[in-house]
Design a protein around this motif. Sequence first.
Motif, PDB file in Angstrom:
ATOM      1  N   ARG A   2       2.982   8.298  11.041  1.00 47.88           N
ATOM      2  CA  ARG A   2       2.898   6.834  11.082  1.00 47.88           C
ATOM      3  C   ARG A   2       1.526   6.380  11.567  1.00 47.88           C
ATOM      4  NH1 ARG A   2       7.263   4.035   9.991  1.00 47.88           N
ATOM      5  NH2 ARG A   2       9.342   4.957  10.223  1.00 47.88           N
ATOM      6  N   LYS A   3       1.029   7.048  12.589  1.00 47.79           N
ATOM      7  CA  LYS A   3      -0.281   6.680  13.128  1.00 47.79           C
ATOM      8  C   LYS A   3      -1.377   6.956  12.106  1.00 47.79           C
ATOM      9  CE  LYS A   3      -3.270   7.413  17.146  1.00 47.79           C
ATOM     10  NZ  LYS A   3      -3.411   8.083  18.467  1.00 47.79           N
ATOM     11  N   GLY A   4      -1.325   8.136  11.500  1.00 46.60           N
ATOM     12  CA  GLY A   4      -2.357   8.496  10.530  1.00 46.60           C
ATOM     13  C   GLY A   4      -2.332   7.619   9.300  1.00 46.60           C
ATOM     14  N   VAL A  23      -4.200   3.219   5.594  1.00 49.30           N
ATOM     15  CA  VAL A  23      -3.983   1.919   4.965  1.00 49.30           C
ATOM     16  C   VAL A  23      -5.096   0.952   5.364  1.00 49.30           C
ATOM     17  CG1 VAL A  23      -2.458  -0.102   4.934  1.00 49.30           C
ATOM     18  CG2 VAL A  23      -1.503   2.205   4.662  1.00 49.30           C
ATOM     19  N   ASP A  24      -5.511   0.993   6.618  1.00 53.60           N
ATOM     20  CA  ASP A  24      -6.642   0.148   7.038  1.00 53.60           C
ATOM     21  C   ASP A  24      -7.906   0.488   6.233  1.00 53.60           C
ATOM     22  OD1 ASP A  24      -5.127  -1.182   8.910  1.00 53.60           O
ATOM     23  OD2 ASP A  24      -5.789   0.054  10.603  1.00 53.60           O
ATOM     24  N   LEU A  25      -8.142   1.770   5.968  1.00 56.04           N
ATOM     25  CA  LEU A  25      -9.301   2.186   5.182  1.00 56.04           C
ATOM     26  C   LEU A  25      -9.164   1.714   3.728  1.00 56.04           C
ATOM     27  CD1 LEU A  25      -9.853   5.795   6.575  1.00 56.04           C
ATOM     28  CD2 LEU A  25     -11.348   3.820   6.901  1.00 56.04           C
ATOM     29  N   HIS A  31       0.848  -1.192   0.000  1.00 57.27           N
ATOM     30  CA  HIS A  31       0.000   0.000   0.000  1.00 57.27           C
ATOM     31  C   HIS A  31       0.880   1.238   0.000  1.00 57.27           C
ATOM     32  CE1 HIS A  31      -4.025  -1.784   1.063  1.00 57.27           C
ATOM     33  NE2 HIS A  31      -3.222  -2.815   1.267  1.00 57.27           N
ATOM     34  N   ILE A  32       0.304   2.348  -0.437  1.00 58.99           N
ATOM     35  CA  ILE A  32       0.950   3.643  -0.316  1.00 58.99           C
ATOM     36  C   ILE A  32      -0.113   4.651   0.092  1.00 58.99           C
ATOM     37  CG2 ILE A  32       0.644   4.442  -2.706  1.00 58.99           C
ATOM     38  CD1 ILE A  32       3.963   4.830  -0.956  1.00 58.99           C
TER      39      ILE A  32
END
Length: 237
Positions: A222-224, A229-231, A158-159
């Motif tokens: 990193r958190k955002g 990526v989960d979305l 992912h990116i």
Amino acid sequence: MRPSRRQPDELRAVSLERGVVKYAEGSCFVKFGDTHVLVTASLEERLPPWLKGQARGWVTAEYGMLPRATHERTRREASAGKQGGRTVEIQRLIGRSLRSVVDLPAMGERQISIDCDVIQADGGTRTASITGAWVALNDCFAWMRTREMIKTNPLRDHIAAISCGVYNNVAVLDLDYAEDSEAETDANFVMTGAGNIVEVQATAEKTPFSEEQLLALLALARKGIGKLVDLQKMAVM
């Protein structure tokens, strides 16, 4: 308190809607709060002349803003006869970001053109474009696989991208226009699903920032990006 009343590490409401353009091989309507970008991925059986005969494909990008994407009408760049420097910079960033996670030889000698059209801008148009472009590109590759044009998905990871900044001496995530226009530091981070860094753009708008502040912004990014990526994974399920 942020103008949007969000917590420092809180994203705006993000949505990734697939398949919104009938004729495109891949498409995504991405929203980061009030920033809305329509992204399409178009498969083309051609390559730039300098790539012919190299047994690999290419992913390129174009970016533009509609005249009333902002508070006041902006003139179409086509009517001016040339693209502005900001536009060229952003579309090159989008292309570089996507190519960093694509196995180009697995595409064959083909090009995929990503078009990012900003419908409404409220900060973070380049980061929204990159995040939505991954979804459109993934769907384009899926379209190719169903037609046996490729054997495997050329996407290796992912990116996604997100903005961060120092606003009122506090490191905050995903700046909207109200924050971006007043931030002491403005930064954009592009990262892979594995957490590796593809590109960092960071600028002191008012006062220079410290290494400690840069690391704080990186931690927020990193958190955002993990959430983005989960979305993306949910969107393409």
